[in-house]
Write a protein that holds these residues in place. Sequence first.
Motif, short mmCIF file in Angstrom:
data_model
loop_
_atom_site.label_atom_id
_atom_site.label_comp_id
_atom_site.label_asym_id
_atom_site.label_seq_id
_atom_site.Cartn_x
_atom_site.Cartn_y
_atom_site.Cartn_z
N LYS A 148 -52.25 26.91 35.69
CA LYS A 148 -51.26 26.09 34.98
C LYS A 148 -50.04 26.90 34.51
CE LYS A 148 -54.74 22.85 33.22
NZ LYS A 148 -55.34 22.25 32.00
N THR A 149 -50.14 28.21 34.54
CA THR A 149 -49.06 29.05 34.03
C THR A 149 -48.59 30.05 35.07
OG1 THR A 149 -50.73 30.50 33.03
CG2 THR A 149 -49.78 28.80 31.62
N PHE A 150 -49.24 31.21 35.13
CA PHE A 150 -48.81 32.27 36.05
C PHE A 150 -49.23 32.00 37.49
CE2 PHE A 150 -48.20 34.37 32.08
CZ PHE A 150 -47.28 35.39 32.30
N ASN B 59 -42.24 32.28 44.00
CA ASN B 59 -42.72 33.48 43.34
C ASN B 59 -43.91 34.00 44.14
OD1 ASN B 59 -44.00 35.37 41.69
ND2 ASN B 59 -43.58 34.25 39.81
N GLN C 158 -43.31 25.30 45.96
CA GLN C 158 -44.75 25.49 45.98
C GLN C 158 -45.21 25.93 47.37
OE1 GLN C 158 -47.07 25.92 44.06
NE2 GLN C 158 -46.99 24.70 42.22
N ARG D 35 -48.91 30.02 39.92
CA ARG D 35 -48.19 28.99 40.68
C ARG D 35 -47.06 29.65 41.47
NH1 ARG D 35 -46.43 26.86 35.61
NH2 ARG D 35 -44.44 26.60 36.65
N ASP E 77 -44.29 28.30 41.94
CA ASP E 77 -43.03 27.94 41.30
C ASP E 77 -42.96 28.43 39.85
OD1 ASP E 77 -44.92 26.25 40.21
OD2 ASP E 77 -43.67 24.44 40.32
N SER E 78 -43.81 29.39 39.50
CA SER E 78 -43.75 29.93 38.14
C SER E 78 -42.55 30.86 37.99
CB SER E 78 -45.04 30.68 37.81
OG SER E 78 -45.21 31.80 38.65
N TYR F 105 -43.51 28.99 30.85
CA TYR F 105 -44.53 28.59 31.82
C TYR F 105 -45.06 27.19 31.58
CZ TYR F 105 -44.37 33.46 33.21
OH TYR F 105 -43.94 34.68 33.65
N SER G 87 -55.78 34.34 37.60
CA SER G 87 -54.62 33.83 36.88
C SER G 87 -54.76 32.33 36.60
CB SER G 87 -53.34 34.07 37.68
OG SER G 87 -52.81 35.34 37.41
N TYR H 210 -40.23 34.12 36.62
CA TYR H 210 -40.53 35.55 36.59
C TYR H 210 -39.56 36.24 35.64
CZ TYR H 210 -41.92 40.17 38.15
OH TYR H 210 -42.42 41.46 38.19
N TYR I 287 -36.04 31.52 37.82
CA TYR I 287 -36.88 30.32 37.95
C TYR I 287 -37.05 29.98 39.42
CZ TYR I 287 -36.44 29.59 32.94
OH TYR I 287 -36.52 29.75 31.58
#
Length: 504
Positions: free
Chosen positions: A340-342, A261, A252, A344, A346-347, A395, A337, A349, A248
């Motif tokens: 809202k999911t991938f 990420n 950002q 970001r 801070d998404s 996510y 992408s 992995y 996690y």
Amino acid sequence: MKKNIKKICLITITLVVAFLSSCDKGFEDINKSVDFVSTPNLDYELPFVQLTMLDKNYYTHAYYAGAYVGHVNTNVSFPSITAYKEAEMSEHFVWIYKNPLKTVIDMIDHAQSDPTKVNYLSIARILKAYLFHQLTDVYGDVPYFEAGKGYTDRIMTPKYDAQQKIYEDLFKELKEAAAALDKTKEIPTTADIVYKGDLDKWKRFANSLMLRLGLRIINADAVNGKKWIQEAIAGGILTGKADNFVVYYTSQRAGTGTTSNGVPHIFISSSYISTYRLAAPFVDSLKNHNDPRTLVYCMRPTTPFSSYHDGDHTFANQRGYPQFASVTDSRNDFSVSNIKTFGRYDSPYIHLSYAQVQFQLAECVVRGIIPGTETDAKNYYEAGVRAAMSQLSVYGPDGVISEGQQNAYLTENPYKPYRALEMINTQYWIETHYNWYESWSNMRRSGYPDTYSKLDLSLSGNLGAQLPRRLYYPRAESTANPNLQEAISRQGPDLTSTKIWWNK
């Protein structure tokens, strides 16, 4: 007079010695570096390794692996398979040796002399196996046994080891490390940002990685591949999505930050707003099967096209950019992408998952590697699909796929035994979105999905549309490490068409 002078000199010398003696005590503290660490803190090293297992600079991962597997269209300067850029192709090699491997080898070096740190040692050995299997899968023969010993043993030009020998040792390391985990010894909890010190999960992760590696070598060494697969299953593999190896991220900041990420940088960065797009093979595969994951992965850009922001989430409007082809349409007409999911920094992995394990078990049954019926293979396959969909909840709410949606998908796209290997490995390819090194390795091993026979062969750079088999070594290695030439002589030319050991 002379006596007085001698007396004065003696007193002076005594005072000077006393003064220097007192000063010496102060200098002991002054001369100590506040930054130097003679004994590294393992609780700091462990999370650093876990956070940097993923390339922060994204270059090799997205520019090559992501493009080769047909998930990403990299940019307008990469129209064909043979496109080559030195920095992008070598970044994974440089990043892994320079960052997580250097640290994990240091962890092993400092933990192995302390019996109370056996769990730190075992976890480090498991992580080292993960890092090296990915590295050798990308480049082939690489420095392994002598790697990371520049500081401890002054080995500045480590030997390149044959991939077969590397794999043999990876299996040994995973087996021994899993067996050595000990709940009566000190356990990293807060420092372990993945499993929080749950040694049972670490053991299942090690065995599941063993399963992955056993299947990877099955075409090159069927006897040992089967042996290690069976041993992995007997030892206990992932039992559900709660066992997934998920890192996690929290920041950002731009992708190079340790707690960020780095993969979505290709969509987020203002430098790439008009270039990187999701590729047609991936988006078409999703849409053609009415896959509910489509809108978890995809988003259509909207004006202003000069920035990355929330866009169009309409299923019908998602569109993948044709891979290795000449296209006249604006790149703004193709999906990126989902922010809202991938998409970001801070998404989370996912490195290894329960879904992947289920697909591998399904293939093992189909191929007769482990006992099972056609129904068993179907059950493993469907469990893998469900897990691949349900795990996307990590996510956030926009990643949630309901049980009803899962059921509808499986009803609309039923398991077909005569297409078993194709369906299993295509699902594996979808599940490993953003884990493109793994997608690429499994495509090379299994041959699925076949995206290359559909490419435009009129482009001279596509050269018969063959899936690339490895990446070039960093050019600096040819001058810095004379041992590279031995690897090239043993493995074959330093070209993307040269097959590595398990792929032969």
